[in-house]
Design a protein around this motif. Structure first.
Motif, PDB file in Angstrom:
ATOM      1  N   SER A   1      -7.931  -6.181   1.073  1.00 36.62           N
ATOM      2  CA  SER A   1      -8.793  -5.556   0.079  1.00 36.62           C
ATOM      3  C   SER A   1      -8.176  -4.256  -0.429  1.00 36.62           C
ATOM      4  O   SER A   1      -8.129  -4.010  -1.642  1.00 36.62           O
ATOM      5  N   HIS A   2      -7.698  -3.433   0.482  1.00 35.19           N
ATOM      6  CA  HIS A   2      -7.088  -2.160   0.088  1.00 35.19           C
ATOM      7  C   HIS A   2      -5.832  -2.401  -0.748  1.00 35.19           C
ATOM      8  O   HIS A   2      -5.625  -1.744  -1.771  1.00 35.19           O
TER       9      HIS A   2
ATOM     10  N   ILE B   1       0.847  -1.195   0.000  1.00 35.41           N
ATOM     11  CA  ILE B   1       0.000   0.000   0.000  1.00 35.41           C
ATOM     12  C   ILE B   1       0.881   1.243   0.000  1.00 35.41           C
ATOM     13  O   ILE B   1       0.683   2.165  -0.805  1.00 35.41           O
ATOM     14  N   ASN B   2       1.876   1.267   0.875  1.00 32.00           N
ATOM     15  CA  ASN B   2       2.784   2.419   0.953  1.00 32.00           C
ATOM     16  C   ASN B   2       3.560   2.594  -0.346  1.00 32.00           C
ATOM     17  O   ASN B   2       3.737   3.720  -0.820  1.00 32.00           O
TER      18      ASN B   2
ATOM     19  N   ILE C   1       0.173   6.240  -7.448  1.00 33.58           N
ATOM     20  CA  ILE C   1      -1.163   5.649  -7.486  1.00 33.58           C
ATOM     21  C   ILE C   1      -2.107   6.473  -6.609  1.00 33.58           C
ATOM     22  O   ILE C   1      -1.762   6.847  -5.488  1.00 33.58           O
ATOM     23  N   ASP C   2      -3.285   6.748  -7.121  1.00 32.92           N
ATOM     24  CA  ASP C   2      -4.306   7.507  -6.388  1.00 32.92           C
ATOM     25  C   ASP C   2      -4.879   6.624  -5.293  1.00 32.92           C
ATOM     26  O   ASP C   2      -5.561   5.632  -5.578  1.00 32.92           O
ATOM     27  N   CYS C   3      -4.606   6.978  -4.065  1.00 36.52           N
ATOM     28  CA  CYS C   3      -5.048   6.148  -2.937  1.00 36.52           C
ATOM     29  C   CYS C   3      -6.377   6.591  -2.334  1.00 36.52           C
ATOM     30  O   CYS C   3      -6.848   5.997  -1.371  1.00 36.52           O
ATOM     31  N   ARG C   4      -6.996   7.614  -2.908  1.00 36.75           N
ATOM     32  CA  ARG C   4      -8.278   8.095  -2.383  1.00 36.75           C
ATOM     33  C   ARG C   4      -9.379   7.040  -2.385  1.00 36.75           C
ATOM     34  O   ARG C   4     -10.207   7.031  -1.464  1.00 36.75           O
ATOM     35  N   PRO C   5      -9.428   6.115  -3.363  1.00 36.49           N
ATOM     36  CA  PRO C   5     -10.516   5.129  -3.341  1.00 36.49           C
ATOM     37  C   PRO C   5     -10.540   4.222  -2.103  1.00 36.49           C
ATOM     38  O   PRO C   5     -11.575   3.664  -1.771  1.00 36.49           O
ATOM     39  N   ILE C   6      -9.393   4.091  -1.400  1.00 38.19           N
ATOM     40  CA  ILE C   6      -9.397   3.226  -0.204  1.00 38.19           C
ATOM     41  C   ILE C   6      -9.580   4.015   1.091  1.00 38.19           C
ATOM     42  O   ILE C   6      -9.589   3.435   2.170  1.00 38.19           O
ATOM     43  N   LEU C   7      -9.743   5.333   0.981  1.00 35.71           N
ATOM     44  CA  LEU C   7     -10.011   6.158   2.161  1.00 35.71           C
ATOM     45  C   LEU C   7     -11.464   5.979   2.591  1.00 35.71           C
ATOM     46  O   LEU C   7     -12.295   5.518   1.801  1.00 35.71           O
TER      47      LEU C   7
ATOM     48  N   ASN D   1      -3.366  -3.588  -8.042  1.00 36.50           N
ATOM     49  CA  ASN D   1      -3.891  -3.697  -9.391  1.00 36.50           C
ATOM     50  C   ASN D   1      -3.773  -2.370 -10.136  1.00 36.50           C
ATOM     51  O   ASN D   1      -3.422  -2.341 -11.314  1.00 36.50           O
ATOM     52  N   ASP D   2      -4.037  -1.271  -9.450  1.00 35.70           N
ATOM     53  CA  ASP D   2      -3.925   0.034 -10.098  1.00 35.70           C
ATOM     54  C   ASP D   2      -2.479   0.264 -10.548  1.00 35.70           C
ATOM     55  O   ASP D   2      -2.225   0.757 -11.654  1.00 35.70           O
TER      56      ASP D   2
END
Length: 117
Positions: free
Chosen positions: A74-75, A47-48, A55-61, A81-82
């Motif tokens: 899941s996150h 993730i980090n 990578i845009d991490c806003r979708p997992i916020l 994948n992104d």
């Protein structure tokens, strides 16, 4: 009656052709997701890595479409994948950058409003 047989044959061929053209086609698309056996520490590193590499991490916020389920696996799957999709969909973009935690699948992991590219 002799003229009906060629007509029936022609109808059968036409129907077969129509049916074949409407069969679902297997997708050759692949997605990079987390292995079920991956350790949380490795997934957190993934993730980090993704978030610090464009990578845009806003979708997992919490307000994002991929926040729920609120699990590390899941996150990580979404972000891995992104990263994979945005880096040429190469084996290296999944298996090298996410060793022992990434796996390629041909099954679309999208769910609800969380759409995987």
């Amino acid at each position: 009656m002799a003229n009906i047989s060629p007509l029936l044959s022609l109808i059968a061929i036409l129907l077969s052709s129509i049916m074949i053209n409407h069969l679902p086609v297997a997708s050759s698309k692949q997605w990079c997701v987390s292995k079920q056996t991956a350790k949380d520490e490795q997934l957190e590193d993934n993730i980090n890595f993704a978030c610090s590499n464009g990578i845009d991490c806003r979708p997992i916020l919490p307000s994002g479409a991929c926040f729920k389920p609120n699990t590390t696996i899941s996150h990580a799957s979404y972000l891995m994948n992104d990263y994979y999709q945005s880096h040429g969909r190469t084996n290296e973009a999944c298996l090298f950058y996410f060793p022992n935690s990434g796996i390629l699948t041909s099954t679309d992991p999208s769910y609800n409003q969380c759409i995987y590219k």
